[in-house]
Design a protein around this motif. Structure first.
Motif, PDB file in Angstrom:
ATOM      1  N   ALA A  42      27.162  50.323  34.269  1.00 52.85           N
ATOM      2  CA  ALA A  42      27.585  49.219  35.132  1.00 52.85           C
ATOM      3  C   ALA A  42      27.079  47.878  34.607  1.00 52.85           C
ATOM      4  O   ALA A  42      27.816  46.893  34.583  1.00 52.85           O
ATOM      5  N   VAL A  43      25.824  47.852  34.168  1.00 57.18           N
ATOM      6  CA  VAL A  43      25.258  46.615  33.611  1.00 57.18           C
ATOM      7  C   VAL A  43      26.019  46.210  32.356  1.00 57.18           C
ATOM      8  O   VAL A  43      26.404  45.049  32.191  1.00 57.18           O
ATOM      9  N   PHE A  47      28.762  44.183  35.651  1.00 56.09           N
ATOM     10  CA  PHE A  47      28.525  44.078  37.084  1.00 56.09           C
ATOM     11  C   PHE A  47      27.236  43.299  37.323  1.00 56.09           C
ATOM     12  O   PHE A  47      26.253  43.487  36.629  1.00 56.09           O
ATOM     13  N   ASP A  48      27.256  42.415  38.324  1.00 51.97           N
ATOM     14  CA  ASP A  48      26.062  41.628  38.598  1.00 51.97           C
ATOM     15  C   ASP A  48      25.334  42.089  39.858  1.00 51.97           C
ATOM     16  O   ASP A  48      24.289  41.544  40.213  1.00 51.97           O
ATOM     17  N   GLU A  49      25.885  43.075  40.545  1.00 52.53           N
ATOM     18  CA  GLU A  49      25.217  43.664  41.703  1.00 52.53           C
ATOM     19  C   GLU A  49      25.549  45.151  41.744  1.00 52.53           C
ATOM     20  O   GLU A  49      26.705  45.543  41.600  1.00 52.53           O
ATOM     21  N   ILE A  50      24.530  45.954  41.930  1.00 54.74           N
ATOM     22  CA  ILE A  50      24.680  47.414  41.985  1.00 54.74           C
ATOM     23  C   ILE A  50      23.996  47.892  43.250  1.00 54.74           C
ATOM     24  O   ILE A  50      22.869  47.494  43.544  1.00 54.74           O
ATOM     25  N   LYS A 101      16.579  43.292  36.483  1.00 51.87           N
ATOM     26  CA  LYS A 101      15.987  41.970  36.719  1.00 51.87           C
ATOM     27  C   LYS A 101      16.038  41.111  35.457  1.00 51.87           C
ATOM     28  O   LYS A 101      16.383  39.923  35.519  1.00 51.87           O
ATOM     29  N   LEU A 102      15.717  41.698  34.304  1.00 50.42           N
ATOM     30  CA  LEU A 102      15.772  40.969  33.034  1.00 50.42           C
ATOM     31  C   LEU A 102      17.169  40.435  32.739  1.00 50.42           C
ATOM     32  O   LEU A 102      17.321  39.405  32.079  1.00 50.42           O
ATOM     33  N   ARG A 103      18.186  41.141  33.219  1.00 47.08           N
ATOM     34  CA  ARG A 103      19.570  40.781  32.929  1.00 47.08           C
ATOM     35  C   ARG A 103      20.232  40.000  34.067  1.00 47.08           C
ATOM     36  O   ARG A 103      21.430  39.736  34.028  1.00 47.08           O
ATOM     37  N   GLY A 104      19.473  39.684  35.102  1.00 45.38           N
ATOM     38  CA  GLY A 104      20.031  38.935  36.226  1.00 45.38           C
ATOM     39  C   GLY A 104      20.941  39.756  37.105  1.00 45.38           C
ATOM     40  O   GLY A 104      21.806  39.203  37.795  1.00 45.38           O
TER      41      GLY A 104
END
Length: 132
Positions: A42-43, A47-50, A101-104
């Motif tokens: 997903a990352v 996707f910015d929210e999981i 977190k590192l990837r926003g």
């Protein structure tokens, strides 16, 4: 078309060659099971929210831990394997939280019951309502 190959990694569990980082340039890290792999996919797909669902982080030997009772071993007892499984799950979820977190990327846990405190907890019904 539904086949998605990925490179094998040698991260097995919390005691045998553990890791606290993903290695997306090489392939997906399998340590911690399918939830970790799905999160990495997903990352990578942007996707910015999981939102996690069904992640209680408390594997129990000789209990129904899956969607099917067929996974239960009636002869099994709580043992070091159960302790290792839970240790590995916690390690994998800590890695997921840190890497997101590192990837926003926002990583939330909407599981009704959870022992995983590293992800912000949300109520699934309330979360879905705010999307509409």
């Amino acid at each position: 078309p539904n086949f998605f190959p990925f490179a094998e990694c040698d991260h097995i569990d919390a005691d045998r060659n553990p890791t606290d980082r993903w290695h997306l340039d090489y392939g997906y890290c399998k340590m911690g099971g399918s939830t970790s792999v799905a999160c990495q996919i997903a990352v990578e797909q942007g996707f910015d929210e999981i939102v996690l669902l069904g992640c209680d982080g408390l594997y129990q030997q000789n209990r129904v831990n899956h969607f099917s009772k067929d996974y239960v071993d009636p002869d099994a007892r709580d043992n070091p394997g159960t302790i290792l499984t839970n240790k590995t799950l916690r390690m994998a979820h800590n890695t997921m939280a840190n890497e997101c977190k590192l990837r926003g990327v926002t990583l939330l846990n909407a599981s009704r019951v959870t022992h995983l405190g590293m992800h912000p907890k949300v109520n699934l019904d309330e979360y879905l309502k705010q999307l509409t």
